[in-house]
Design an enzyme around this catalytic site. Structure first.
Site, PDB file in Angstrom:
ATOM      1  N   SER A  85     -10.198 -12.559  10.687  1.00  0.00           N
ATOM      2  CA  SER A  85     -10.459 -11.140  10.910  1.00  0.00           C
ATOM      3  C   SER A  85     -11.007 -10.882  12.302  1.00  0.00           C
ATOM      4  CB  SER A  85     -11.453 -10.611   9.890  1.00  0.00           C
ATOM      5  OG  SER A  85     -11.884  -9.334  10.293  1.00  0.00           O
TER       6      SER A  85
ATOM      7  N   LEU B 172       0.828  -1.208   0.000  1.00  0.00           N
ATOM      8  CA  LEU B 172       0.000   0.000   0.000  1.00  0.00           C
ATOM      9  C   LEU B 172       0.857   1.251   0.000  1.00  0.00           C
ATOM     10  CD1 LEU B 172      -2.928  -0.781   2.438  1.00  0.00           C
ATOM     11  CD2 LEU B 172      -2.959  -0.609  -0.033  1.00  0.00           C
ATOM     12  N   ALA B 173       1.870   1.294   0.871  1.00  0.00           N
ATOM     13  CA  ALA B 173       2.687   2.503   0.965  1.00  0.00           C
ATOM     14  C   ALA B 173       3.541   2.668  -0.288  1.00  0.00           C
ATOM     15  CB  ALA B 173       3.559   2.444   2.213  1.00  0.00           C
ATOM     16  N   GLY B 174       4.247   1.620  -0.674  1.00  0.00           N
ATOM     17  CA  GLY B 174       5.174   1.724  -1.793  1.00  0.00           C
ATOM     18  C   GLY B 174       4.476   1.979  -3.121  1.00  0.00           C
TER      19      GLY B 174
ATOM     20  N   GLU C   1       4.430   0.364   7.228  1.00  0.00           N
ATOM     21  CA  GLU C   1       4.796  -0.397   8.429  1.00  0.00           C
ATOM     22  C   GLU C   1       6.303  -0.354   8.688  1.00  0.00           C
ATOM     23  OE1 GLU C   1       3.371  -4.444   8.378  1.00  0.00           O
ATOM     24  OE2 GLU C   1       4.220  -4.913  10.337  1.00  0.00           O
TER      25      GLU C   1
ATOM     26  N   ARG D 241      -6.579  -5.273  20.879  1.00  0.00           N
ATOM     27  CA  ARG D 241      -5.882  -6.516  20.545  1.00  0.00           C
ATOM     28  C   ARG D 241      -4.926  -6.981  21.631  1.00  0.00           C
ATOM     29  NH1 ARG D 241      -4.549  -5.194  14.202  1.00  0.00           N
ATOM     30  NH2 ARG D 241      -6.682  -5.520  13.522  1.00  0.00           N
TER      31      ARG D 241
ATOM     32  N   HIS E 238       1.480 -10.224  14.439  1.00  0.00           N
ATOM     33  CA  HIS E 238       0.693  -9.762  13.310  1.00  0.00           C
ATOM     34  C   HIS E 238       1.265  -8.495  12.687  1.00  0.00           C
ATOM     35  CE1 HIS E 238      -2.690  -8.804  10.889  1.00  0.00           C
ATOM     36  NE2 HIS E 238      -3.022  -7.757  11.587  1.00  0.00           N
TER      37      HIS E 238
END
Lengths: 257, 637, 231
Positions: free
Chosen positions: B284, B43-45, B425, B330, B401
């Site tokens: 999920s 997503l970032a790259g 991340e 979490r 995770h």
């Protein structure tokens, strides 16, 4: 359980390759298929033999990196399942399993079960997108999308680009893959401005990458791990016919190169 | 080392606007004279590569997979948060900001988090325009759900495949730029070294994974978007190939590594079934909306779940946290699962599992209602375990995770090496000591679409960059280092497989530096990792050559880096003598077992400097100030 | 490219046919023509059950309009050529697309008919040539062949068991060819809907079977003496 594996070994693109027999002993039924191969590879390594190369990454059936033929069926015997999600409980003692890479002119073998699927990226480059540069988007709710259209788009967009459709097709056609992206974008209002240009570009690219032609027989749909329906191919055909009919000179010039 | 976080002064609401206004711009005609390297295509790259190319920069994007579409962002299931307040339920940018700072247990930078919340709304717009098929209401508007314990419905989703759809959107934008010639995509190419010239990041050295060719690439700036390092634990929900090599090699060239001990453990994963296990699969978190978590009240109760009457079940989350129940964050859910298993009340063959039971929900909504919400997840569970969760409760257990730690970056997302930017991340990010559900996708896309394109331009406009090419001595020296490491790995020819080292490293970290840690376990981990690393370099068995597709060699290089990072992770955890978020030091807990922060001593980001092989890493502290969200003890009672 | 760029229609058609999708549309469209002919031909042939006079009158009637007759024949010829040329081009694409074949390959969803189109097609084409030589020109007809005596020619021809057998085999193959081809036409033309596609598929199967039964009934009737016993 104990299994006999016949695995396609091919050192590199120019090696002709051959099937090699391996024994997989004490396979646990709860293993995934790729874990079974991991164990085999560790054994081969300790014996000083070259481990079997195969692609995998997420190992949860979504990245589309893994995939090979098991006894002539892409991703193996379980429908709607990638090979990384296939578990050994599907097999029984003494089974003979033939493992082969995807075979298509457009997917040359790199090594063993690893193939080059960059042709799929090129098909997307030929129009599998909506040209909206970052920052120029209207509010998310500015254009309403009927729920059924969004659902149908999502069905088609679920494609993971694994290549099983090509591998299973007797013609090595990329129709299901190409049709899925065309249908995903054609179902949404955002996809309309480039709809017809997109289909011409993507279909032409699939030809240039030497994929075969669809004969509507449905092997692709049957092996697709995401159960993409054959309908997407009809949708592509429909848009292609319309686009060809309405094709303008400028589009032709752009697409002709 | 000086850590200048470059946080804009003034009110937080205006900080990003102010920063953007103060940034220098690159003349549109000049952008094509600059080149940028992006490592990673998640997503970032992918979003960064596409956005930079749209602006006119020349981008080279690298990924180790066969296509940028494989990046592990694709596996995110649940959704993406945005402060749209479409549901009219009281959400706002400020509330998303507040929730994220609090959820991160006050170890994130306030200004970054505020900016993230602001940008969240643009992300949704951008993704919708790209054709991401988000879930819709019958009226055609975007649907939302509440996720991961949030009190408002601000999560946008595309069935259970939100990460896939967002990634494909970014991937398609990227491919569009590949077609236009502004992005050169190099798949199956792994970054193995960073070139720093005159104190600035000026390129990378890569290995072509098919031919083994080692090559230098020069650029005016380098962006790392290579994801997290969760695979240091061997078993995690990360993809098999996810690795720390890009950020670790950059760390060794001078980029500070921040908060490596902040690792997130996800409570709802499918339990380990055997020694051969290669990865863990996440179910999920949305399942906790309808599933009830329980274990038997009695220790060692070996009855099957349906034989255990309700009175003999302990719905421990509902009991301990009446207001949040099964929806606690979490870290809290994970720790509680570990606690009941440690008491001997765990379920399944290994005793490492708790039940996630849908029988009440099935009664309430019917099997079809459940199928509509979670059908694909239930199918996945059955495929993996061979059990039907419509009839038998699922068994779940926590697993690694996400990693909140990563390379230290300032407000501009630039590391301590000028010209080296880190996004997604891979940086130490905006999540503090614990990430909330549906926030990872948000951060990856915020960094790539809406932050980096500005801050990178500012850097380029202000930097005086000498013209260099790959003939520069720095590239020769990095290439030599890379080649030497390859040769060294191939020449060990020991008796243990690389996987066995990786497994052992993971086991050590999981046991001594996992869901809970203490001084003794951490000191033990550091010792054990050092011994293991030594053994690795003397006894690993890597076959084959360096000039071919050699997956064992790729893995060996990554494990070598994990063996170094693992030690830093334990050192950081030892240094942080407090509990916060996902970092739970057993010495520091409230009487009822909650994490006890020490804001007096530890309200900082720990940025570690590499001190050479065998050297003791140097700790630098970036103090964190909380002017808007006063630190409080998190309570989910 | 520049030579055709001048004429956009030519250019458009060129680009259309260049794609395998375009070839398939040509195959589908010519298939529609050929299917239409088969329906008409079957209806015409069914007159055999109404006796020699009816049948011969029908033949004479068709020949009384030479313009129409030759027009239809020309259209059929064009369609057959289009059908065959596009299928050969597609088949060549197929072998080019998978130069190395699998050691082991299973078909798990496709029908036998769909996988054997490239066998049934050429056999049917060969049959058609024989059929014309047998019953239209008489070059391969029975010894008693007489121009325009359709009924007698037919009966004498089918009394030769090998001819009748070949006819029956060809009609079985035609049935298979239609079974896949009829539905496939819709798919190639882009007509598909989850609700209607199964209906179209089933209808295609029934039409194919009914047509084959109709055609096959004729040689069987001849051999069993049901037709032409008076000759």
């Amino acid at each position: 359980m104990n299994l006999t594996l016949h695995i396609w070994r091919q050192k590199n693109a120019s090696d002709p390759g051959r099937m090699v027999r391996y024994e997989a002993k004490n396979v646990n039924a709860d293993m995934s298929f790729l874990e079974m191969l991991d164990v085999l590879n560790e054994e081969l390594t300790l014996k000083g033999e070259d481990p079997v190369a195969f692609d995998s990454d997420c190992r949860e059936g979504i990245c589309g990196m893994c995939g090979f033929m098991i006894n002539g069926v892409a991703h193996g015997p379980q429908r709607g399942t990638t090979v990384c999600q296939l578990h050994m409980r599907r097999f029984k003692e003494g089974d003979q399993l033939h493992l082969e890479p995807w075979r298509a002119r457009a997917f040359p073998v790199i090594k063993d079960l690893v193939v080059d699927r960059s042709a799929f990226d090129r098909i997307i480059q030929a129009g599998g997108f909506i040209s909206v540069s970052t920052g120029s988007a209207p509010d998310g709710n500015a254009i309403l999308v009927p729920k059924p259209a969004a659902d149908l788009a999502m069905d088609a967009a679920a494609c993971i680009g694994c290549g099983a459709c090509v591998a299973a097709c007797p013609n090595a056609a990329a129709a299901l893959f190409t049709g899925a992206k065309i249908t995903h974008l054609a179902k949404l209002p955002q996809g309309q401005p480039e709809r017809y240009q997109r289909v011409l570009g993507m279909v032409a690219q699939a030809r240039q990458d030497l994929f075969g032609s669809c004969t509507n027989i449905g092997e692709c749909e049957a092996v697709c791990p995401k159960a993409i329906p054959l309908d997407v191919i009809a949708g592509m055909n429909r848009d292609f016919i319309k686009a060809s009919w309405e094709r303008r000179e400028e589009v032709i010039e752009k697409g002709a190169g | 080392m000086q850590l200048d976080s470059r946080i804009p002064s003034g009110p937080i609401e205006k900080a990003w606007d102010k920063a953007r206004f103060e940034m220098k711009l690159v003349n549109p005609a000049n952008k094509r004279k600059y080149s940028v390297i992006v490592v990673g295509s998640g997503l970032a790259g992918a979003s960064a590569s596409a956005s930079l190319a749209e602006l006119g920069y020349n981008v080279k994007c690298f990924c180790f997979q066969d296509s940028p579409r494989r990046a592990h962002s694709i596996a995110a299931q649940g959704g993406i948060n945005a402060a749209k307040n479409y549901q009219n339920d009281g959400d706002s940018i400020y509330r998303l900001f507040y929730d994220t700072v609090k959820g991160g247990d006050f170890r994130a930078r306030e200004a970054n988090v505020y900016r993230l919340a602001q940008i969240s709304v643009n992300i949704i717009d951008q993704c919708v325009a790209q054709g991401v098929p988000f879930a819709r209401e019958y009226g055609g508007t975007l649907a939302n759900r509440s996720f991961g314990g949030a009190q408002v419905s601000r999560t946008f989703y595309a069935r259970g495949q939100t990460g896939q759809q967002l990634l494909l959107g970014a991937y398609q934008a990227l491919e569009r730029q590949v077609a236009s010639g502004k992005v050169k995509m190099l798949a199956r190419t792994e970054m193995l070294g960073l070139a720093v010239i005159d104190g600035r990041a000026r390129g990378i050295v890569t290995r072509d994974l098919i031919t083994g060719k080692v090559e230098s690439h020069v650029a005016d700036a380098v962006v790392l978007a290579s994801g997290g390092y969760g695979n240091v634990y061997y078993l995690s929900t990360n993809a098999k190939g996810s690795n720390c090599t890009a950020i670790w090699r950059a760390h060794k060239r001078g980029a500070a590594f921040a908060n490596p001990c902040f690792t997130q453990i996800h409570p709802t994963c499918i339990p380990v079934s055997g020694e051969y296990q290669s990865k863990l699969t996440l179910m999920s978190e949305s399942l906790r909306n309808d599933g009830r978590i329980w274990v038997p009240k009695k220790k060692g109760d070996k009855r099957t779940p349906e034989q255990i009457p309700d009175a003999e079940r302990d719905y421990y989350l509902e009991r301990r946290y009446p207001s949040f129940g099964n929806l606690v964050p979490r870290d809290v859910a994970s720790r509680n699962a570990k606690a009941v298993c440690d008491e001997g009340r765990g379920v399944g063959e290994t005793g490492l599992g708790v039940y996630l039971d849908f029988s009440d929900a099935i009664q309430r909504l019917g099997a079809d209602g459940i199928r509509e919400r979670y059908g694909n997840l239930f199918e996945m569970y059955e495929r993996i375990t061979g059990e039907d969760p419509y009839r038998v409760p699922m068994r779940i257990f926590p697993a690694i995770h996400y990693t909140m730690g990563g390379l230290w970056v300032d407000y501009h997302l630039m590391s301590t090496i000028p010209g080296l930017f880190v996004i997604g991340e891979a940086n130490f990010s905006d999540h503090g000591a614990n990430r909330l559900g549906a926030s990872a996708l948000m951060q990856g896309l915020a960094d790539g679409y809406f932050i980096l394109p500005y801050t990178l331009g500012n850097y380029l406009a202000g930097a005086k960059l000498e013209k260099v090419d790959t003939a520069h001595a720095e590239f020769r020296s990095v290439e030599n280092e890379v080649n030497a490491m390859t040769r060294r790995l191939l020449s060990i020819r020991g008796k243990r497989t690389v996987s066995s080292f990786h497994r052992e490293l993971g086991k050590t970290l999981w046991e001594d530096c996992g869901m809970s840690r203490n001084r003794a376990s951490l000191e033990g981990a550091i010792r054990k990792i050092r011994v293991l690393r030594e053994e690795f370099w003397g006894n690993a068995d890597v076959l084959g050559g360096g000039e071919e597709l050699n997956q064992a060699l790729e893995h060996a290089g990554r494990v070598a880096d994990f063996l170094e990072l693992g030690e830093l992770l334990a050192i950081d955890a030892l240094q942080r003598d407090e509990s916060c978020g996902g970092h739970f030091r057993e010495e520091h807990q409230t009487p009822d077992g909650e994490a006890l922060r020490d804001d007096e001593r530890f309200c900082y980001a720990a940025a570690w400097e590499y001190a050479g092989a065998g050297g003791q890493p140097v700790l630098n502290k970036e103090p964190l100030k909380f002017e808007y969200v006063p630190p409080t003890q998190r309570s989910y009672k | 490219m520049s030579s055709v760029a001048a004429d956009s229609h030519v250019h458009r058609a060129f680009h259309f046919y260049q794609e395998s999708l375009g070839k398939k549309v040509v195959m589908a469209a010519t298939g529609v023509v050929l299917f239409g002919y088969l329906v008409a031909h079957l209806l015409g042939n069914m007159q055999v059950y109404l006796g020699a006079e009816q049948m011969d009158n029908y033949a004479a009637f068709l020949h009384s309009m030479p313009a129409l007759l030759w027009g239809v024949r020309a259209l059929l010829l064009i369609s057959i050529v289009g059908h065959i040329v596009s299928s050969i081009q597609l088949a060549r694409l197929k072998s080019a697309a998978r130069p190395v074949s699998y050691v082991k390959k299973e078909a798990i969803a496709s029908s036998y008919a769909s996988r054997t189109m490239m066998w049934s097609g050429p056999i049917i084409a060969f049959f058609v040539i024989f059929h014309i030589l047998d019953l239209t020109t008489g070059a391969a007809g029975a010894a008693q062949f007489q121009d325009l005596r359709a009924y007698e020619n037919l009966v004498y021809s089918f009394r030769r068991v090998p001819v009748a057998a070949f006819y029956i085999v060809a009609m079985v193959l035609l049935c298979m060819h239609l079974y896949h081809g009829l539905w496939s036409m819709f798919q190639s033309m882009g007509v598909s809907h989850p609700r209607y596609t199964p209906i179209i598929k089933r209808a295609a199967a029934w039409v194919a079977i009914l047509m084959a039964v109709g055609f096959i009934s004729i040689p069987i009737s001849v051999l069993t003496g049901l037709v032409g016993a008076n000759l």
